[in-house]
Write a protein that holds these residues in place. Structure first.
Motif, PDB file in Angstrom:
ATOM      1  N   LEU A   1      -9.417   4.765  38.679  1.00 49.46           N
ATOM      2  CA  LEU A   1      -9.564   3.314  38.755  1.00 49.46           C
ATOM      3  C   LEU A   1      -9.824   2.695  37.381  1.00 49.46           C
ATOM      4  CD1 LEU A   1     -11.602   2.906  42.070  1.00 49.46           C
ATOM      5  CD2 LEU A   1      -9.218   2.290  41.663  1.00 49.46           C
ATOM      6  N   LEU A   2     -10.653   3.353  36.574  1.00 51.14           N
ATOM      7  CA  LEU A   2     -10.933   2.846  35.231  1.00 51.14           C
ATOM      8  C   LEU A   2      -9.687   2.868  34.345  1.00 51.14           C
ATOM      9  CD1 LEU A   2     -14.459   4.362  34.507  1.00 51.14           C
ATOM     10  CD2 LEU A   2     -13.876   1.956  34.846  1.00 51.14           C
ATOM     11  N   ILE A   3      -8.918   3.933  34.438  1.00 42.81           N
ATOM     12  CA  ILE A   3      -7.667   4.020  33.663  1.00 42.81           C
ATOM     13  C   ILE A   3      -6.691   2.932  34.107  1.00 42.81           C
ATOM     14  CG2 ILE A   3      -5.617   5.439  33.248  1.00 42.81           C
ATOM     15  CD1 ILE A   3      -7.502   7.889  33.275  1.00 42.81           C
TER      16      ILE A   3
ATOM     17  N   ALA B   1      -7.909  -0.433  32.796  1.00 42.87           N
ATOM     18  CA  ALA B   1      -7.667  -0.519  31.357  1.00 42.87           C
ATOM     19  C   ALA B   1      -6.185  -0.777  31.087  1.00 42.87           C
ATOM     20  CB  ALA B   1      -8.128   0.750  30.656  1.00 42.87           C
ATOM     21  N   ALA B   2      -5.308  -0.127  31.831  1.00 44.55           N
ATOM     22  CA  ALA B   2      -3.869  -0.327  31.656  1.00 44.55           C
ATOM     23  C   ALA B   2      -3.469  -1.757  32.008  1.00 44.55           C
ATOM     24  CB  ALA B   2      -3.085   0.671  32.497  1.00 44.55           C
TER      25      ALA B   2
ATOM     26  N   LEU C   1      -5.396  -4.413  31.923  1.00 41.41           N
ATOM     27  CA  LEU C   1      -5.962  -5.283  30.896  1.00 41.41           C
ATOM     28  C   LEU C   1      -5.096  -5.248  29.625  1.00 41.41           C
ATOM     29  CD1 LEU C   1      -8.269  -7.154  30.044  1.00 41.41           C
ATOM     30  CD2 LEU C   1      -9.468  -5.129  29.201  1.00 41.41           C
ATOM     31  N   ALA C   2      -4.681  -4.065  29.215  1.00 42.36           N
ATOM     32  CA  ALA C   2      -3.832  -3.928  28.026  1.00 42.36           C
ATOM     33  C   ALA C   2      -2.482  -4.607  28.262  1.00 42.36           C
ATOM     34  CB  ALA C   2      -3.631  -2.454  27.679  1.00 42.36           C
ATOM     35  N   TYR C   3      -1.912  -4.445  29.434  1.00 42.00           N
ATOM     36  CA  TYR C   3      -0.631  -5.064  29.788  1.00 42.00           C
ATOM     37  C   TYR C   3      -0.730  -6.583  29.668  1.00 42.00           C
ATOM     38  CZ  TYR C   3       3.579  -5.961  32.575  1.00 42.00           C
ATOM     39  OH  TYR C   3       4.806  -6.373  33.009  1.00 42.00           O
ATOM     40  N   ASP C   4      -1.817  -7.139  30.192  1.00 42.59           N
ATOM     41  CA  ASP C   4      -2.014  -8.576  30.150  1.00 42.59           C
ATOM     42  C   ASP C   4      -2.284  -9.073  28.729  1.00 42.59           C
ATOM     43  OD1 ASP C   4      -2.414 -11.172  31.470  1.00 42.59           O
ATOM     44  OD2 ASP C   4      -4.490 -10.923  30.778  1.00 42.59           O
ATOM     45  N   ARG C   5      -3.137  -8.396  28.000  1.00 44.10           N
ATOM     46  CA  ARG C   5      -3.524  -8.827  26.647  1.00 44.10           C
ATOM     47  C   ARG C   5      -2.363  -8.748  25.663  1.00 44.10           C
ATOM     48  NH1 ARG C   5      -8.310 -11.570  26.381  1.00 44.10           N
ATOM     49  NH2 ARG C   5      -9.666 -10.647  27.916  1.00 44.10           N
TER      50      ARG C   5
END
Length: 141
Positions: free
Chosen positions: A14-16, A19-20, A22-26
């Motif tokens: 779930l954490l990975i 994080a993925a 969040l990175a995709y959006d940012r």
């Protein structure tokens, strides 16, 4: 003991995933303009290059005087277009020299010519691409 390992594995997954996402959006992946939403004219002008006026003979010995603005997809592509201005003008002249006046007449003729120039210029571009070619003035005699 097994329950703890399963919970740890699920938590890590779930954490990975979070994080993925969040990175995709940012990083802006997948962000496209909403359907029907237009760029502001200021945004268009930031990536547009004036190719100036070109005067040349057509295949049927008629004369054309024509001006263009070319819109790129990024500021880097605009900078490259500015450096390649002489090459773009050459492409325009060679395309025109192989055309007769009736081929440039009407809306369809002009749009076909704009698309031909766009395709040829995109073949030489390395830092992005041409989005649109605009004929800004046009005289045939």
């Amino acid at each position: 003991m097994k329950k703890n390992k399963v919970l740890i594995i699920i938590t890590v997954i779930l954490l990975i995933g979070a994080a993925a996402l969040l990175a995709y959006d940012r990083l802006g992946f997948g962000k496209k303009e909403a359907a029907g939403e237009e760029q502001s004219i200021d945004d268009v002008l930031k990536v547009t290059v004036d190719m100036g006026e070109i005067a040349t003979n057509l295949l049927d010995n008629r004369y054309v005087k024509i001006s263009f603005m070319i819109e790129a997809d990024s500021k880097d592509a605009k900078e490259e277009l500015e450096k390649r201005k002489f090459q773009v003008q050459n492409i325009i002249i060679t395309e025109l020299s192989d055309m007769k006046a009736p081929e440039l007449e009407g809306k369809e003729g002009k749009q076909a010519f704009e698309e031909a120039v766009k395709k040829r210029v995109n073949e030489i571009m390395q830092e992005g691409e041409v989005v649109k070619v605009y004929i800004t003035s046009y005289i045939i005699s």
